[in-house]
Design a protein around this motif. Sequence first.
Motif, PDB file in Angstrom:
ATOM      1  N   PRO A  30      17.827  -3.213  -3.424  1.00 32.82           N
ATOM      2  CA  PRO A  30      18.882  -2.915  -2.857  1.00 32.82           C
ATOM      3  C   PRO A  30      18.358  -1.714  -1.739  1.00 32.82           C
ATOM      4  O   PRO A  30      19.404  -1.940  -1.348  1.00 32.82           O
ATOM      5  CB  PRO A  30      19.259  -3.137  -3.967  1.00 32.82           C
ATOM      6  CG  PRO A  30      18.786  -3.491  -4.990  1.00 32.82           C
ATOM      7  CD  PRO A  30      17.995  -3.567  -5.025  1.00 32.82           C
ATOM      8  N   GLU A  31      18.146  -0.674  -2.300  1.00 32.25           N
ATOM      9  CA  GLU A  31      18.106   0.881  -1.475  1.00 32.25           C
ATOM     10  C   GLU A  31      17.080   0.674  -0.034  1.00 32.25           C
ATOM     11  O   GLU A  31      17.664   1.056   0.976  1.00 32.25           O
ATOM     12  CB  GLU A  31      17.553   1.824  -1.930  1.00 32.25           C
ATOM     13  CG  GLU A  31      17.754   3.069  -1.392  1.00 32.25           C
ATOM     14  CD  GLU A  31      17.690   4.328  -1.888  1.00 32.25           C
ATOM     15  OE1 GLU A  31      17.475   5.709  -1.775  1.00 32.25           O
ATOM     16  OE2 GLU A  31      17.019   4.270  -3.236  1.00 32.25           O
ATOM     17  N   ILE A  32      15.894  -0.106  -0.402  1.00 27.87           N
ATOM     18  CA  ILE A  32      15.442  -0.856   1.167  1.00 27.87           C
ATOM     19  C   ILE A  32      16.309  -1.830   2.201  1.00 27.87           C
ATOM     20  O   ILE A  32      16.396  -1.331   3.142  1.00 27.87           O
ATOM     21  CB  ILE A  32      14.437  -1.222   0.681  1.00 27.87           C
ATOM     22  CG1 ILE A  32      13.286  -0.702   0.073  1.00 27.87           C
ATOM     23  CG2 ILE A  32      13.433  -1.946   2.135  1.00 27.87           C
ATOM     24  CD1 ILE A  32      12.177  -1.222  -0.981  1.00 27.87           C
ATOM     25  N   GLN A  60       8.823   9.106   1.020  1.00 26.31           N
ATOM     26  CA  GLN A  60       9.811   8.184   0.969  1.00 26.31           C
ATOM     27  C   GLN A  60      10.734   8.364   1.437  1.00 26.31           C
ATOM     28  O   GLN A  60      11.047   6.590   2.535  1.00 26.31           O
ATOM     29  CB  GLN A  60      10.438   7.708  -0.981  1.00 26.31           C
ATOM     30  CG  GLN A  60       9.347   7.709  -1.614  1.00 26.31           C
ATOM     31  CD  GLN A  60       9.453   7.688  -3.123  1.00 26.31           C
ATOM     32  OE1 GLN A  60      10.236   8.855  -3.852  1.00 26.31           O
ATOM     33  NE2 GLN A  60       9.273   6.523  -4.018  1.00 26.31           N
ATOM     34  N   TRP A  61      11.501   9.596   2.274  1.00 28.36           N
ATOM     35  CA  TRP A  61      12.431   9.079   2.913  1.00 28.36           C
ATOM     36  C   TRP A  61      12.445   9.125   4.062  1.00 28.36           C
ATOM     37  O   TRP A  61      12.889   8.505   5.010  1.00 28.36           O
ATOM     38  CB  TRP A  61      13.124  10.984   3.022  1.00 28.36           C
ATOM     39  CG  TRP A  61      14.295  11.290   1.752  1.00 28.36           C
ATOM     40  CD1 TRP A  61      13.761  11.904   0.851  1.00 28.36           C
ATOM     41  CD2 TRP A  61      15.530  10.473   1.215  1.00 28.36           C
ATOM     42  NE1 TRP A  61      14.923  11.600   0.191  1.00 28.36           N
ATOM     43  CE2 TRP A  61      16.306  11.177   0.870  1.00 28.36           C
ATOM     44  CE3 TRP A  61      16.151   9.192   2.048  1.00 28.36           C
ATOM     45  CZ2 TRP A  61      17.054  10.284   0.162  1.00 28.36           C
ATOM     46  CZ3 TRP A  61      17.093   8.778   1.749  1.00 28.36           C
ATOM     47  CH2 TRP A  61      18.188   9.190   0.751  1.00 28.36           C
ATOM     48  N   ILE A  84      13.579   6.135   6.491  1.00 30.11           N
ATOM     49  CA  ILE A  84      14.158   6.177   7.814  1.00 30.11           C
ATOM     50  C   ILE A  84      13.300   5.726   9.146  1.00 30.11           C
ATOM     51  O   ILE A  84      13.736   4.384   9.735  1.00 30.11           O
ATOM     52  CB  ILE A  84      13.813   7.716   8.748  1.00 30.11           C
ATOM     53  CG1 ILE A  84      14.842   7.907   7.477  1.00 30.11           C
ATOM     54  CG2 ILE A  84      14.230   7.754   9.759  1.00 30.11           C
ATOM     55  CD1 ILE A  84      14.851   9.951   7.413  1.00 30.11           C
ATOM     56  N   ALA A  85      11.735   5.140   8.796  1.00 33.96           N
ATOM     57  CA  ALA A  85      10.921   4.534  10.101  1.00 33.96           C
ATOM     58  C   ALA A  85      11.238   3.193  10.067  1.00 33.96           C
ATOM     59  O   ALA A  85      11.519   1.961  10.884  1.00 33.96           O
ATOM     60  CB  ALA A  85       9.659   4.685   9.135  1.00 33.96           C
ATOM     61  N   ILE A  86      11.656   2.013   8.441  1.00 32.27           N
ATOM     62  CA  ILE A  86      11.986   0.982   7.990  1.00 32.27           C
ATOM     63  C   ILE A  86      13.102   0.157   8.776  1.00 32.27           C
ATOM     64  O   ILE A  86      13.254  -0.651   9.594  1.00 32.27           O
ATOM     65  CB  ILE A  86      12.232   0.764   6.518  1.00 32.27           C
ATOM     66  CG1 ILE A  86      10.982   0.904   5.338  1.00 32.27           C
ATOM     67  CG2 ILE A  86      13.078  -0.915   6.506  1.00 32.27           C
ATOM     68  CD1 ILE A  86      10.978   0.150   4.184  1.00 32.27           C
ATOM     69  N   GLY A  87      13.998   1.533   8.666  1.00 29.47           N
ATOM     70  CA  GLY A  87      15.607   1.196   9.842  1.00 29.47           C
ATOM     71  C   GLY A  87      15.226   1.505  10.763  1.00 29.47           C
ATOM     72  O   GLY A  87      15.462   0.759  11.774  1.00 29.47           O
ATOM     73  N   VAL A  88      13.970   2.017  11.709  1.00 32.79           N
ATOM     74  CA  VAL A  88      13.759   2.112  13.052  1.00 32.79           C
ATOM     75  C   VAL A  88      13.494   1.217  13.891  1.00 32.79           C
ATOM     76  O   VAL A  88      12.980   0.088  14.747  1.00 32.79           O
ATOM     77  CB  VAL A  88      13.652   3.220  13.821  1.00 32.79           C
ATOM     78  CG1 VAL A  88      12.979   3.547  14.582  1.00 32.79           C
ATOM     79  CG2 VAL A  88      14.167   4.675  13.243  1.00 32.79           C
ATOM     80  N   VAL A  89      12.019   0.683  13.045  1.00 32.22           N
ATOM     81  CA  VAL A  89      11.403  -0.262  13.704  1.00 32.22           C
ATOM     82  C   VAL A  89      12.091  -1.800  13.233  1.00 32.22           C
ATOM     83  O   VAL A  89      11.592  -2.693  13.982  1.00 32.22           O
ATOM     84  CB  VAL A  89      10.176  -0.199  12.114  1.00 32.22           C
ATOM     85  CG1 VAL A  89       9.153  -1.404  13.040  1.00 32.22           C
ATOM     86  CG2 VAL A  89       9.258   1.368  13.009  1.00 32.22           C
ATOM     87  N   GLY A  90      13.204  -1.235  12.317  1.00 31.28           N
ATOM     88  CA  GLY A  90      13.371  -3.495  11.681  1.00 31.28           C
ATOM     89  C   GLY A  90      14.467  -3.248  12.994  1.00 31.28           C
ATOM     90  O   GLY A  90      14.755  -4.195  13.566  1.00 31.28           O
ATOM     91  N   THR A  91      15.273  -2.457  13.505  1.00 32.44           N
ATOM     92  CA  THR A  91      16.158  -2.421  14.309  1.00 32.44           C
ATOM     93  C   THR A  91      15.510  -2.885  15.878  1.00 32.44           C
ATOM     94  O   THR A  91      16.409  -3.646  16.330  1.00 32.44           O
ATOM     95  CB  THR A  91      16.781  -1.197  15.208  1.00 32.44           C
ATOM     96  OG1 THR A  91      17.692  -0.787  13.664  1.00 32.44           O
ATOM     97  CG2 THR A  91      18.103  -0.999  15.552  1.00 32.44           C
TER      98      THR A  91
END
Length: 304
Positions: free
Chosen positions: A39-41, A210-211, A215-222
């Motif tokens: 859920p946090e991811i 991990q942080w 953040i990379a997950i959000g950027v790449v996913g966007t």
Amino acid sequence: MDLPQRPMYALGLRIASALLFATLYMLVKHVGESGVKLPEIMFWRQAVTLPILLGYLAFTGGLHRLKTKRLPIHGRRAVMGMTNMAFNFGATILLPLAESTVLGFTTPLFAVVLGALVLREHIGPYRWLAVLLGFAGVLIVAQPGGETVSTLGMTLGLLCALFLVVINYQIRDLGRTEEPITTVFYFAAFGTPMAALALPFFMTAHSPQQWLELIAIGVVGTFAQLLMAASLRFGAVASVIVMDYTQLIWATIYGWLIWEKLPTAATWFGAPLIVAAGMVIAWREHRLGRQDALEAEQARNMSA
């Protein structure tokens, strides 16, 4: 308003999208295995998107691009998208990267089945044969009686592929009136508070690495999602999703470089069946689309 189609441009956008999505899933798997809960991811995947898009639009004077008359449709797309994200990320964490990627390739198979059952489309023998071929590939990848594969992971991966059929058509419909950046923004705007509801129960302290990964997950996913939405804005669903198969190349490379794991023999045998089935379906959809367009043109000429 129907936009002019740019098929080659759409294919290029989808290939770039596939590379970024492979990178996204690599990051999700890595951070998930390090102890960060699903859920946090999902929350950070969406939350990081909002400041990126708002900052870009404010800097370029483009905040007016977020105006929309289709908020309820964006909301329904977000509900489907967040559910699909849970299936997708869950399968990614539970399964080897290549295997979870291969399951995503079953989307065209489900598209044919749903077209027959829900839309009452006539499905010819070529496409039904492709569906059977593809699901035979799924059984091989699942390795019944062979090496242990997470049953939950397999189930989540197939549910993800099923939901993606509906989502592709939702995005395609939104693309008739909305820019890709508008579609992605409202997915994040609706999805972030949905995911935030679970944070009090799952959020924990994280290391600096991990942080960075979150953040990379959000950027790449966007950016992956922007490219995916743009591909559906300029090309037909049945044509552009074929390029998603290139994602397996990157998933295999990531699996080898980071986890020192190559796909199993079962995956090498099953994946080509699934890919071949998807390509047959896409080819047949393309042929039928051209035939329908020709018949419509002839009808217009006769009535002129």
